[in-house]
Design a protein around this motif. Structure first.
Motif, short mmCIF file in Angstrom:
data_model
loop_
_atom_site.label_atom_id
_atom_site.label_comp_id
_atom_site.label_asym_id
_atom_site.label_seq_id
_atom_site.Cartn_x
_atom_site.Cartn_y
_atom_site.Cartn_z
N UNK A 38 47.23 -93.29 31.50
CA UNK A 38 47.49 -91.64 31.60
C UNK A 38 47.05 -91.14 29.95
N UNK A 39 47.34 -91.91 29.00
CA UNK A 39 47.09 -91.39 27.53
C UNK A 39 45.68 -91.87 27.31
N UNK A 40 44.97 -92.85 27.93
CA UNK A 40 43.73 -93.04 27.62
C UNK A 40 42.75 -91.88 28.36
N UNK A 41 42.88 -91.38 29.41
CA UNK A 41 42.39 -90.43 30.23
C UNK A 41 42.38 -89.17 29.54
N UNK A 42 43.73 -88.75 28.96
CA UNK A 42 43.80 -87.62 28.01
C UNK A 42 43.13 -87.78 26.81
N UNK A 43 43.05 -89.10 26.10
CA UNK A 43 42.36 -89.11 24.82
C UNK A 43 40.77 -88.96 25.42
N UNK A 44 40.25 -89.56 26.23
CA UNK A 44 38.91 -89.38 26.51
C UNK A 44 38.39 -87.80 26.90
N UNK A 45 39.30 -87.10 27.67
CA UNK A 45 38.92 -85.74 27.74
C UNK A 45 39.04 -85.02 26.46
N UNK A 46 39.75 -85.17 25.48
CA UNK A 46 40.00 -84.57 24.19
C UNK A 46 38.90 -84.92 23.29
N UNK A 47 38.34 -86.26 23.58
CA UNK A 47 36.93 -86.71 22.86
C UNK A 47 35.84 -85.85 23.12
N UNK A 48 35.63 -85.61 24.30
CA UNK A 48 34.48 -84.89 25.11
C UNK A 48 35.05 -83.74 26.24
N UNK A 49 35.49 -82.88 25.73
CA UNK A 49 35.89 -81.73 26.63
C UNK A 49 35.00 -81.04 27.37
N UNK A 50 33.63 -81.31 27.00
CA UNK A 50 32.64 -80.59 27.98
C UNK A 50 32.23 -81.50 28.98
N UNK A 51 32.83 -82.60 29.11
CA UNK A 51 32.35 -83.37 30.43
C UNK A 51 33.57 -83.43 31.36
N UNK A 52 32.86 -82.55 32.65
CA UNK A 52 33.71 -82.29 33.67
C UNK A 52 34.38 -83.40 34.31
N UNK A 53 33.58 -84.69 34.25
CA UNK A 53 34.11 -85.90 35.05
C UNK A 53 35.43 -86.31 34.36
N UNK A 54 35.36 -86.31 33.05
CA UNK A 54 36.31 -86.73 32.33
C UNK A 54 37.84 -85.99 32.60
N UNK A 55 37.45 -84.51 32.49
CA UNK A 55 38.69 -83.62 32.87
C UNK A 55 39.18 -84.01 34.30
N UNK A 56 38.22 -84.17 35.15
CA UNK A 56 38.92 -84.49 36.63
C UNK A 56 39.62 -85.93 36.66
N UNK A 57 39.00 -86.78 35.85
CA UNK A 57 39.94 -88.15 35.72
C UNK A 57 41.18 -87.92 35.15
N UNK A 58 41.10 -87.15 34.12
CA UNK A 58 42.54 -86.91 33.36
C UNK A 58 43.25 -86.07 34.55
#
Length: 76
Positions: free
Chosen positions: A56-76
């Motif tokens: 959970x934390x890793x997906x949150x961090x990945x989204x925070x690193x690249x907030x423009x990437x919609x795929x990372x947002x959906x994964x979070x």
């Protein structure tokens, strides 16, 4: 806050486990170190086992690193 550093620390700490399911007790999930949406593969060198909390934390961090990437947002 340095989200990339925190992400890297979690991944490095989990690498010693590799994909050995016997090392983790209880619930765990397989995680792509470099997400597939960023060019990651299913190679064993790109996979680690994480606890549910770590995942959970890793997906949150990945989204925070690249907030423009919609795929990372959906994964979070």
């Amino acid at each position: 806050m340095n989200y990339q550093r925190i992400y890297n620390e979690i991944i490095e700490r989990s690498k010693f486990r590799g994909l050995d399911k016997k090392i983790l007790e209880g619930y765990y999930e397989r995680h792509h170190i470099v997400p597939k949406c960023l060019g990651g593969t299913n190679d064993k060198s790109n996979l680690v086992l994480l606890t549910g909390r770590e995942h959970y934390l890793c997906h949150y961090l990945l989204w925070k690193i690249d907030k423009e990437n919609q795929s990372l947002l959906y994964a979070f």
